[in-house]
Design an enzyme around this catalytic site. Structure first.
Site, PDB file in Angstrom:
ATOM      1  N   TYR A   3     -14.514  29.589  18.431  1.00 40.10           N
ATOM      2  CA  TYR A   3     -13.283  30.252  17.970  1.00 40.10           C
ATOM      3  C   TYR A   3     -13.192  30.253  16.438  1.00 40.10           C
ATOM      4  O   TYR A   3     -12.898  31.285  15.821  1.00 40.10           O
ATOM      5  CB  TYR A   3     -12.087  29.517  18.583  1.00 40.10           C
ATOM      6  CG  TYR A   3     -10.727  30.096  18.284  1.00 40.10           C
ATOM      7  CD1 TYR A   3     -10.250  31.198  18.974  1.00 40.10           C
ATOM      8  CD2 TYR A   3      -9.902  29.527  17.316  1.00 40.10           C
ATOM      9  CE1 TYR A   3      -8.992  31.716  18.717  1.00 40.10           C
ATOM     10  CE2 TYR A   3      -8.641  30.029  17.050  1.00 40.10           C
ATOM     11  CZ  TYR A   3      -8.190  31.130  17.754  1.00 40.10           C
ATOM     12  OH  TYR A   3      -6.942  31.646  17.500  1.00 40.10           O
ATOM     13  N   ALA A  38     -15.576  30.056  14.313  1.00 37.92           N
ATOM     14  CA  ALA A  38     -16.600  30.962  13.768  1.00 37.92           C
ATOM     15  C   ALA A  38     -16.066  32.388  13.720  1.00 37.92           C
ATOM     16  O   ALA A  38     -16.236  33.097  12.720  1.00 37.92           O
ATOM     17  CB  ALA A  38     -17.857  30.904  14.631  1.00 37.92           C
TER      18      ALA A  38
HETATM   19  P1  NAP Z   1      -2.478  35.379  24.194  1.00 39.66           P
HETATM   20  O1  NAP Z   1      -1.081  35.019  24.529  1.00 39.66           O
HETATM   21  O2  NAP Z   1      -3.599  34.821  25.029  1.00 39.66           O
HETATM   22  O3  NAP Z   1      -2.579  36.973  24.155  1.00 39.66           O
HETATM   23  C1  NAP Z   1      -3.787  37.634  23.870  1.00 39.66           C
HETATM   24  C2  NAP Z   1      -3.851  38.886  24.720  1.00 39.66           C
HETATM   25  O4  NAP Z   1      -5.122  39.534  24.474  1.00 39.66           O
HETATM   26  C3  NAP Z   1      -3.806  38.553  26.220  1.00 39.66           C
HETATM   27  O5  NAP Z   1      -2.925  39.422  26.885  1.00 39.66           O
HETATM   28  C4  NAP Z   1      -5.240  38.759  26.631  1.00 39.66           C
HETATM   29  O6  NAP Z   1      -5.437  39.083  27.995  1.00 39.66           O
HETATM   30  C5  NAP Z   1      -5.663  39.912  25.718  1.00 39.66           C
HETATM   31  N1  NAP Z   1      -7.109  40.034  25.719  1.00 39.66           N
HETATM   32  C6  NAP Z   1      -8.027  39.056  25.892  1.00 39.66           C
HETATM   33  N2  NAP Z   1      -9.263  39.564  25.898  1.00 39.66           N
HETATM   34  C7  NAP Z   1      -9.130  40.896  25.709  1.00 39.66           C
HETATM   35  C8  NAP Z   1     -10.060  41.967  25.636  1.00 39.66           C
HETATM   36  N3  NAP Z   1     -11.381  41.753  25.741  1.00 39.66           N
HETATM   37  N4  NAP Z   1      -9.601  43.216  25.446  1.00 39.66           N
HETATM   38  C9  NAP Z   1      -8.277  43.452  25.357  1.00 39.66           C
HETATM   39  N5  NAP Z   1      -7.345  42.477  25.423  1.00 39.66           N
HETATM   40  C10 NAP Z   1      -7.768  41.215  25.611  1.00 39.66           C
HETATM   41  O7  NAP Z   1      -2.833  34.994  22.689  1.00 39.66           O
HETATM   42  P2  NAP Z   1      -1.862  34.794  21.411  1.00 39.66           P
HETATM   43  O8  NAP Z   1      -1.581  33.362  21.273  1.00 39.66           O
HETATM   44  O9  NAP Z   1      -0.749  35.786  21.433  1.00 39.66           O
HETATM   45  O10 NAP Z   1      -2.885  35.169  20.242  1.00 39.66           O
HETATM   46  C11 NAP Z   1      -2.965  36.461  19.656  1.00 39.66           C
HETATM   47  C12 NAP Z   1      -3.926  36.400  18.476  1.00 39.66           C
HETATM   48  O11 NAP Z   1      -3.437  35.441  17.525  1.00 39.66           O
HETATM   49  C13 NAP Z   1      -5.338  35.956  18.851  1.00 39.66           C
HETATM   50  O12 NAP Z   1      -6.273  36.665  18.081  1.00 39.66           O
HETATM   51  C14 NAP Z   1      -5.343  34.494  18.475  1.00 39.66           C
HETATM   52  O13 NAP Z   1      -6.635  34.036  18.201  1.00 39.66           O
HETATM   53  C15 NAP Z   1      -4.451  34.498  17.243  1.00 39.66           C
HETATM   54  N6  NAP Z   1      -3.859  33.190  16.948  1.00 39.66           N
HETATM   55  C16 NAP Z   1      -2.992  32.600  17.816  1.00 39.66           C
HETATM   56  C17 NAP Z   1      -2.462  31.350  17.488  1.00 39.66           C
HETATM   57  C18 NAP Z   1      -1.477  30.659  18.369  1.00 39.66           C
HETATM   58  O14 NAP Z   1      -1.052  29.546  18.014  1.00 39.66           O
HETATM   59  N7  NAP Z   1      -1.057  31.207  19.489  1.00 39.66           N
HETATM   60  C19 NAP Z   1      -2.838  30.715  16.311  1.00 39.66           C
HETATM   61  C20 NAP Z   1      -3.756  31.344  15.474  1.00 39.66           C
HETATM   62  C21 NAP Z   1      -4.246  32.592  15.795  1.00 39.66           C
HETATM   63  P3  NAP Z   1      -5.975  37.903  29.016  1.00 39.66           P
HETATM   64  O15 NAP Z   1      -4.853  36.941  29.179  1.00 39.66           O
HETATM   65  O16 NAP Z   1      -6.335  38.666  30.250  1.00 39.66           O
HETATM   66  O17 NAP Z   1      -7.163  37.235  28.380  1.00 39.66           O
END
Ligand code: NAP
Length: 244
Positions: A152, A154
């Site tokens: 992640y 990376a």
């Molecule tokens: P999340 O709740 O897991 O939402 C991500 C969404 O992306 C999910 O609906 C997921 O579907 C979808 N997804 C996964 N693989 C996909 C694909 N191949 N094509 C299209 N959609 C796809 O994550 P989040 O916490 O909102 O995070 C959003 C972004 O913020 C991410 O890039 C994450 O790395 C970044 N981020 C989050 C945090 C945090 O604390 N939450 C911190 C730093 C950065 P599935 O559930 O089916 O996989």
């Protein structure tokens, strides 16, 4: 009316960004990997209630051909793509000694290759428009590293390099590209962490609380706005003072 395409926007941070950009007046192209992600989910209704148009486009953002077809479909539906938010991301955590090749490769494909795929096809449209905003979701894991997240971190460090490269390549065409690096934000992704992992993280945060999805959406809204017209190639950390 201008259009924003937000990947992985059925829930979590992506859904909050979509709602915020809708309230800013953008038509919204939602994306997620499966139709099921939109079941029992009122995100489309909430967006349409704000008086803008909204459509969902199911596609795996790690798949080059699917992204090419999806971007074409979004352009046909909305005529322009003015804001791209590369938000879709996954975790497959594990300590390095035990991390499988599959765990590593899957995260690289979804978090990193997706940014190449989307930026290429949407970037081509924005170049013809001579305007556009690309906003990438990095992470504090990409800035500082995080045990158990070799894969992640990376991808999130790579996204920072990609952001600066896109900013340099497309800047002369009126396109900006920036990244936000969230810390610990309450979403289904972070619900998977153990209490011990959560407590360890909280101890390091100056504001002694986790972030809300709306606090990420607000910064993305700023980067998409006229007020950020001379901001490009930057990474804005949104972590409540995780590191200073
Ligand atoms: P999340 O709740 O897991 O939402 C991500 C969404 O992306 C999910 O609906 C997921 O579907 C979808 N997804 C996964 N693989 C996909 C694909 N191949 N094509 C299209 N959609 C796809 O994550 P989040 O916490 O909102 O995070 C959003 C972004 O913020 C991410 O890039 C994450 O790395 C970044 N981020 C989050 C945090 C945090 O604390 N939450 C911190 C730093 C950065 P599935 O559930 O089916 O996989």
């Amino acid at each position: 009316m201008a259009t924003a395409l937000i990947t992985g926007s059925a829930r979590g941070i992506g859904a909050a960004i979509a709602l915020r950009l809708a309230s800013d007046g953008y038509n919204i192209a939602l994306n997620d990997i499966s139709e099921a992600m939109f079941e029992n989910n009122d995100i489309m209704d909430k967006i349409k209630a704000l008086g803008v148009e909204c459509e969902k486009f199911i596609c795996d953002v790690s798949n080059y051909e699917q992204v090419e077809a999806t971007v074409k479909a979004v352009k046909e539906r909305f005529k322009t793509i003015d804001v791209l938010v590369n938000n879709a991301g996954i975790t497959r955590d594990g300590l390095l000694a035990r991390m499988s090749e599959e765990q590593y490769d899957t995260v690289i494909a979804v978090n990193q290759k997706s940014v190449f795929n989307m930026s290429k096809f949407v970037g081509n449209i924005m170049m013809r428009q001579k305007s556009g905003r690309i906003i990438n979701l990095a992470s504090v894991a990409g800035l500082y590293g995080n045990p158990g997240q070799m894969n992640y971190s990376a991808t999130k460090a790579a996204i920072i390099g990609m952001t600066k490269t896109v900013a340099k390549e497309l800047g002369s065409r009126g396109i900006t590209c920036n990244a936000v690096a969230p810390g610990f934000i309450k979403t289904p992704m972070t619900d998977k962490l153990t209490d011990a992992q959560r407590d360890a993280m909280l101890a390091q945060i100056a504001m002694k609380r986790y972030g809300e999805v709306e606090e990420i959406a607000g910064v993305v809204s700023f980067l998409a706005s006229k007020d950020a017209s001379y901001v490009t190639g930057q990474v804005i950390e949104i972590s409540g003072g995780l590191s200073m």
